[in-house]
Design a protein around this motif. Structure first.
Motif, PDB file in Angstrom:
ATOM      1  N   LYS A  82      21.849  24.431 -52.673  1.00  0.00           N
ATOM      2  CA  LYS A  82      21.104  25.178 -53.692  1.00  0.00           C
ATOM      3  C   LYS A  82      21.046  26.666 -53.355  1.00  0.00           C
ATOM      4  CE  LYS A  82      17.216  22.851 -53.808  1.00  0.00           C
ATOM      5  NZ  LYS A  82      15.887  22.430 -54.328  1.00  0.00           N
ATOM      6  N   ASN A 248      18.103  18.134 -61.755  1.00  0.00           N
ATOM      7  CA  ASN A 248      18.230  16.938 -60.922  1.00  0.00           C
ATOM      8  C   ASN A 248      18.603  15.737 -61.784  1.00  0.00           C
ATOM      9  OD1 ASN A 248      15.869  16.027 -62.160  1.00  0.00           O
ATOM     10  ND2 ASN A 248      14.555  16.506 -60.418  1.00  0.00           N
ATOM     11  N   GLU A 249      18.630  14.555 -61.181  1.00  0.00           N
ATOM     12  CA  GLU A 249      19.100  13.373 -61.902  1.00  0.00           C
ATOM     13  C   GLU A 249      18.179  12.966 -63.048  1.00  0.00           C
ATOM     14  OE1 GLU A 249      18.702   9.636 -59.627  1.00  0.00           O
ATOM     15  OE2 GLU A 249      17.940  10.909 -57.998  1.00  0.00           O
ATOM     16  N   GLU A 254      15.981  22.298 -60.769  1.00  0.00           N
ATOM     17  CA  GLU A 254      16.063  22.502 -59.328  1.00  0.00           C
ATOM     18  C   GLU A 254      16.106  24.015 -59.086  1.00  0.00           C
ATOM     19  OE1 GLU A 254      16.032  20.605 -56.670  1.00  0.00           O
ATOM     20  OE2 GLU A 254      16.010  18.620 -57.593  1.00  0.00           O
TER      21      GLU A 254
END
Length: 261
Positions: A82, A248-249, A254
């Protein structure tokens, strides 16, 4: 032991003065201790500095020796992706474009024995063969992650880890930067006094408590507290704005931070 005759001292390098990775801040061929509270911005600033070296560009207005940088993310290897995305977004870079930057995400143990430092030396030697630029800096983040089980207040334990850092120093004529913490409200590195005395350069990171930017952002400051062959007291300030780097999933944002001088 590297002996030189009087007439050879200071005349064989071709340039006058000390060799620097970051001019007046990070010397070549030496071990630098960077320390500060958690959240003081030291790891983000080290990535920013490392990327400037790999890109061959000035950092905070100072000259930089371009070349290969090896970053040993012993503490935050999983979160480094990230940080990289945030950096390339901020600098408008192609994330797939090659750059002489190598990330080690596995945590080496410099306290137990010599095995991991010897393995790391061999890995770095192999990585150096991949690039046509010299190795200029090895950053190790952090000391506590590097030495599980070490008593930071015991001189013998600290000396054992430093011995293995010197093994790296002897193999590569690059800067070795070690990131460390400091005790809450402290002004020196956490642990034994040799953590200050035995390192050629120390740099303290802190947050500025008495002022903020016009936008209300917290200000972070780094100060060279000790410089054996240069100037102490050099400082620089920066902010760490939060940026969204993806989802994110579950589709939630994020985030990471970027360094803004």
């Amino acid at each position: 032991f590297g002996g030189k005759r009087w007439e050879d001292i200071g005349v064989s390098t071709g340039t006058l003065g000390y060799a620097w990775f970051i001019e007046d801040i990070i010397p070549m061929g030496e071990i630098v201790l960077v320390f500060g509270d958690t959240g003081s911005g030291k790891s983000f600033d080290m990535l920013d500095m490392a990327a400037s070296g790999a890109r061959g560009m000035k950092w905070n207005g100072r000259n930089v020796r371009p070349g290969l940088v090896v970053y040993v993310a012993a503490e935050a290897g999983k979160g480094f992706e990230k940080r990289k995305i945030a950096y390339v977004m901020q600098n408008k870079l192609d994330p797939s474009h090659p750059m002489p930057f190598y990330l080690c995400t596995k945590r080496p143990n410099f306290f137990q024995d010599d095995n991991d430092v010897l393995a790391l030396i061999e890995e770095i030697k192999e990585v150096c063969r991949w690039y046509n630029v010299p190795l200029v800096c090895i950053i190790i983040d952090t000391l506590s992650a590097l030495a599980p089980g070490m008593n930071e207040n015991a001189s013998q334990d600290v000396s054992m880890v430093r011995k293995r850092l010197v093994m790296l120093q002897d193999q590569f004529n690059s800067s070795i930067v070690l990131v460390h913490h400091k005790p809450k409200n402290g002004t020196t590195p956490r642990g034994h006094g040799s953590l200050t005395a035995d390192f050629e350069t120390t740099i303290e990171f802190e947050t500025v408590g008495d002022r903020r930017t016009d936008l209300g952002q917290m200000i972070h400051r780094a100060t060279v507290r000790k410089q054996r062959e240069g100037k102490s007291g050099i400082s620089w300030e920066f902010t760490l704005p939060v940026v969204e780097v993806g989802r994110n999933e579950w589709g939630n944002p994020e985030t990471s931070c970027v360094v803004v001088p």
